[in-house]
Motif scaffolding. Structure first.
Motif, mmCIF file in Angstrom:
data_model
loop_
_atom_site.group_PDB
_atom_site.id
_atom_site.type_symbol
_atom_site.label_atom_id
_atom_site.label_comp_id
_atom_site.label_asym_id
_atom_site.label_seq_id
_atom_site.Cartn_x
_atom_site.Cartn_y
_atom_site.Cartn_z
ATOM 1 N N ASP A 154 0.837 -1.193 0.000
ATOM 2 C CA ASP A 154 0.000 0.000 0.000
ATOM 3 C C ASP A 154 0.874 1.246 0.000
ATOM 4 O OD1 ASP A 154 0.355 0.841 2.975
ATOM 5 O OD2 ASP A 154 -0.105 -1.306 3.034
ATOM 6 N N ASP A 172 1.001 3.629 1.987
ATOM 7 C CA ASP A 172 1.561 3.973 3.298
ATOM 8 C C ASP A 172 2.933 3.323 3.486
ATOM 9 O OD1 ASP A 172 -1.507 4.503 4.124
ATOM 10 O OD2 ASP A 172 -0.193 5.421 5.613
ATOM 11 N N GLN A 173 3.157 2.180 2.839
ATOM 12 C CA GLN A 173 4.484 1.548 2.902
ATOM 13 C C GLN A 173 5.436 2.249 1.945
ATOM 14 O OE1 GLN A 173 4.480 -0.272 5.431
ATOM 15 N NE2 GLN A 173 2.252 -0.201 5.343
ATOM 16 N N ALA A 199 3.087 8.423 5.891
ATOM 17 C CA ALA A 199 2.444 9.742 5.959
ATOM 18 C C ALA A 199 3.336 10.818 6.557
ATOM 19 C CB ALA A 199 1.149 9.637 6.753
ATOM 20 N N ASP A 251 10.116 2.609 6.171
ATOM 21 C CA ASP A 251 10.108 1.737 7.346
ATOM 22 C C ASP A 251 10.494 0.297 7.035
ATOM 23 O OD1 ASP A 251 9.473 3.895 8.883
ATOM 24 O OD2 ASP A 251 7.317 3.552 8.804
ATOM 25 N N TRP A 252 10.550 -0.042 5.759
ATOM 26 C CA TRP A 252 11.048 -1.366 5.390
ATOM 27 C C TRP A 252 12.549 -1.273 5.131
ATOM 28 C CZ3 TRP A 252 6.831 -3.397 1.400
ATOM 29 C CH2 TRP A 252 5.661 -3.700 2.122
ATOM 30 N N GLY A 274 -4.673 1.684 -1.283
ATOM 31 C CA GLY A 274 -4.756 2.599 -0.150
ATOM 32 C C GLY A 274 -4.805 4.048 -0.565
ATOM 33 N N ILE A 288 -13.116 2.545 -1.009
ATOM 34 C CA ILE A 288 -11.743 2.537 -1.536
ATOM 35 C C ILE A 288 -10.951 1.370 -0.959
ATOM 36 C CG2 ILE A 288 -11.005 4.198 0.253
ATOM 37 C CD1 ILE A 288 -9.605 4.130 -3.295
ATOM 38 N N GLU A 289 -11.336 0.904 0.230
ATOM 39 C CA GLU A 289 -10.604 -0.203 0.863
ATOM 40 C C GLU A 289 -10.834 -1.537 0.160
ATOM 41 O OE1 GLU A 289 -8.471 1.473 2.361
ATOM 42 O OE2 GLU A 289 -9.836 2.898 3.257
ATOM 43 N N LEU A 330 -4.035 8.770 10.478
ATOM 44 C CA LEU A 330 -2.797 8.604 9.709
ATOM 45 C C LEU A 330 -1.573 9.143 10.431
ATOM 46 C CD1 LEU A 330 -2.446 10.858 6.520
ATOM 47 C CD2 LEU A 330 -3.455 11.602 8.654
ATOM 48 N N MET A 353 -0.141 11.889 11.200
ATOM 49 C CA MET A 353 0.774 12.908 10.676
ATOM 50 C C MET A 353 1.047 13.974 11.725
ATOM 51 S SD MET A 353 0.066 13.917 6.745
ATOM 52 C CE MET A 353 1.497 14.954 6.453
ATOM 53 N N ARG A 372 -7.910 2.308 8.016
ATOM 54 C CA ARG A 372 -6.751 1.566 7.509
ATOM 55 C C ARG A 372 -5.887 1.021 8.636
ATOM 56 N NH1 ARG A 372 -5.849 5.624 2.518
ATOM 57 N NH2 ARG A 372 -7.216 4.484 1.127
ATOM 58 N N PHE A 429 -2.936 -0.560 7.867
ATOM 59 C CA PHE A 429 -1.654 -0.855 7.234
ATOM 60 C C PHE A 429 -0.527 -0.746 8.247
ATOM 61 C CE2 PHE A 429 -3.605 1.297 3.278
ATOM 62 C CZ PHE A 429 -4.180 0.111 2.875
#
Ligand code: SF4
Lengths: 198, 466
Positions: free
Chosen positions: A22, A24-25, A29, A47-48, A81, B225-226, B411, B413, B430, B432
């Motif tokens: 996704d 986010d990966q 953010a 982060d990976w 995402g 969207i998910e 999120l 931020m 989310r 994630f």
């Protein structure tokens, strides 16, 4: 404002077999606070790629010296995402020009195309073959030919065709930008607005 | 005349022209912008030397990286402050209405659009944020876009977009007690996976959907969207019209009635054809919770974590990676798992009804020791309403604190980050890896399930208390 043209690319690949990667990966953010488009490559897969102390994680592919090149080969459902275009910017900024996967999320696909980053969707079988070959020999090269809409494994004679809308293909081959096109239509849009008022 | 879906009707009504062998040029009625995905778009206009084409059709808010305490003070974190200031600068330069921090209309973009009546049936709405699909609850075509597209809309009030396929998801029956619209959508995503609706625009219909309030409908459309959908919508009905009547920017008086007459014709024709149609039964749905690292990894809160074979087409490696991240094992029950944080908020569940249901649940009970709870209203108006209705007092009595509006821990931020390795039951959208902070472990659930977790300190079926 022209975008970078894309015709043909021959390159080694960076394999990322994880599925459902996704955005986010791709770019977390907390790195979205810039007000320009540049420099996101530094935090691509942050982060990976790095641990909390900022040390490179040895087991992540971008830190693996055997792999490099301008093509990322990724597991299915890539780019799901968040709509953040920063994901496409980060991948491009890092130096990739093509992402190959067996499935892309819609918004990511659009964002990539709008930035001259080519999403190439292949079959699951072809994707497995690519992963397999790249793993065996990180030096194998892949050719992506936009005109022919073909992706092939160099020296093996295996290739596959991929889909792209005729319009987007023309844009990429010539470096055209959607917004220029829209700006050329302003009168037409105004007329449409007026007719709608009636 | 051929019969049409609601999606077709709205789309066709907005096509300015069609590029040969290419996308449609779609006119946009409402454009929402926020601080994170707009600065580069304004930068693009500057490079081109042009102004915003129709500034009265764009509305701006600051939401993604604002703090949720002490909003009257300057934003501490420098980069966030710069983004918020940049937004204000851009809006004033281009004459765009801005509901910035401390404005009475400020809040999460997808919460304020509907509550101000800016969002209306039959419209096309875009925003540089994937959860723009929320607005579809009013029977409009609303979808998230990237920053280049934000620039495009600012430049020409249109977007070049190829027409997605259509899908209808029918949910029949009436949901059981303790089963909310959040559970309905988590259930659907768990059934069709996070890529299950990619390429489609979804219409939700059926008795269960009709039985829901506007706020509950927004929760469903929000998470379209998910499952990969371009967007989701629900045909407007009396519930929609009643919600809109009297809202700040909704049409007023006779004009309102005239609009209602038009909105009544929007629904899909009875013989309209969809590219794909799915059917679900509300009776099959229980309170849901996620165990993994994408929103498709949801199960009934009473169920054990599934094994690889029950999770469909996820690869072994991806399945393992999810469980390792969460620190869970297949076969373990979700109920009883320790919870460190509870987050109630976001454009999914940060509206007044969500706060009401949370407050009702915790009323007369006490927050569990060891649980940190962040209750974040979706907007200033929600915050005000919560105080006015006594929700704030109920929360405080039970040991909770109502924060100030923003996206917050959805999120992460801003400062609201779940620490590494900690477990959060979250009403956002989310789960994630790292979404709520680096190393944070998120379990998505409804406000009711969040409330049950907040007072017991562990994952709990809220029905045990009803
Ligand atoms: S609350 Fe979360 S999902 Fe909604 S707009 Fe804000 S960041 Fe996006």
């Amino acid at each position: 404002m022209p975008i970078e043209k894309f015709t043909t690319l021959v390159s080694t690949c960076v394999p990322l077999p994880a599925e459902n990667v996704d955005t986010d990966q791709i770019i977390p953010a907390r790195f979205l606070k810039a007000t320009s488009r540049e420099g996101f490559g530094e935090n691509l897969f942050r982060d990976w790629r790095y641990d909390h102390a900022g040390r490179p994680r040895k087991d992540f592919v971008l830190n693996d010296e055997r792999y490099g090149g301008e093509i990322m080969v990724a597991g299915k459902n890539f780019g799901s995402g968040s709509s953040r275009e920063h994901a496409a910017w980060a991948i491009k900024d890092y130096g990739f020009r093509v992402v190959v996967s067996s499935f892309f999320a819609d918004i990511f696909r659009n964002n990539a195309l709008n930035n001259g980053l080519l999403p190439v969707q292949v079959t699951g079988d072809f994707l497995s073959l690519l992963f397999n070959r790249i793993e065996r020999d990180p030096r194998v090269t892949v050719r992506v030919d936009l005109e022919k809409q073909a992706v092939s494994l160099e020296g093996e004679g295996v290739s596959e065709n991929f889909e792209i809308s005729a319009y987007k293909k023309k844009c990429l081959l010539n470096g055209y930008d959607d917004i220029d096109y829209l700006l050329s239509m302003k009168e037409r849009i105004t007329e449409w607005e007026q007719k709608r008022e009636l | 005349m051929s019969s049409k879906t609601i999606f077709d009707k709205i789309w066709d009504d907005h096509v300015v022209s069609t590029v040969p062998e290419g996308p449609d040029v779609l006119y946009i009625d409402r454009h929402f912008i926020h601080e994170v995905t707009s600065p580069q778009a304004f930068g693009g206009l500057k490079r081109r030397g042009i102004k915003v084409f129709r500034p009265d059709k764009t509305v701006a808010t600051a939401d993604h990286n604002v703090p949720t305490t002490s909003q009257h003070l300057p934003i501490q974190e420098e980069l966030s402050r710069v983004q918020v200031e940049k937004l204000a600068e851009n809006c004033s330069e281009h004459n765009i209405a801005l509901y910035g921090l401390n404005h009475p209309y400020n809040g999460i973009v997808h919460v304020i659009g509907p509550e101000l009546g800016i969002t209306q049936p039959g419209m096309t709405i875009v925003c540089g944020d994937s959860h723009t699909s929320t607005h579809g609850a009013f029977g409009c075509i609303a979808f998230g876009i990237g920053t280049s597209e934000v620039e495009m809309v600012l430049a020409g009030q249109c977007i070049m977009q190829s027409r997605p396929k259509t899908m209808r998801i029918n949910i029949d029956g009436i949901p059981g007690q303790g089963v909310t619209s959040k559970d309905i959508i988590l259930y659907i995503i768990s059934q069709i996976s996070t890529g299950g609706a990619t390429g489609y625009f979804v219409e939700y219909s059926g008795k269960a959907v009709r039985s829901l309030s506007m706020e509950a409908r927004m929760t469903i459309c929000n998470m379209s969207i998910e499952m990969g959908a371009r967007g989701g919508l629900i045909a407007p009905d009396e519930v929609t019209y009643e919600y809109l009547r009297g809202r700040e920017f909704a049409p007023a008086g006779k004009e309102f009635d005239r609009h209602v007459e038009r909105w009544k014709k929007l629904g899909s024709d009875s013989d309209a054809r969809f590219d794909r149609e799915l059917f679900f039964e509300a009776a099959d749905i229980e309170p849901m919770i996620t165990w993994g690292t994408n929103p498709g990894m949801g199960i009934p809160v009473t169920a054990p974590i599934p094994g690889k074979d029950e999770t469909g087409n996820t690869s072994e490696a991806s399945f393992r990676k999810s469980l390792d991240y969460m620190g869970f094992n297949p076969g373990e029950p979700m109920a009883g798992k320790k919870v460190d944080y509870v987050f109630v908020g976001s454009c999914t569940n940060g509206r007044i009804e969500d706060l009401r249901s949370f407050a009702q649940f915790v009323k007369g009970r006490k927050k569990a020791e060891g649980v940190t709870a962040w209750i974040v209203p979706g907007s200033r108006q929600v915050e005000k309403q919560a105080a006015g209705e006594g929700i704030k007092d109920i929360l405080e009595e039970a040991g909770f604190e109502l924060r100030q509006p923003g996206c917050s821990a959805c999120l992460a931020m801003n400062e609201d980050k779940i620490p590494e390795g900690k477990y959060a039951v979250s009403t956002s959208n989310r789960n994630f890896e790292g979404r709520q902070g680096p190393g944070a472990r998120t379990m998505l659930a409804s406000p009711l399930t969040a409330a049950a977790a907040a007072i017991t300190g562990v994952v709990t079926d809220p029905r045990e208390f009803l």
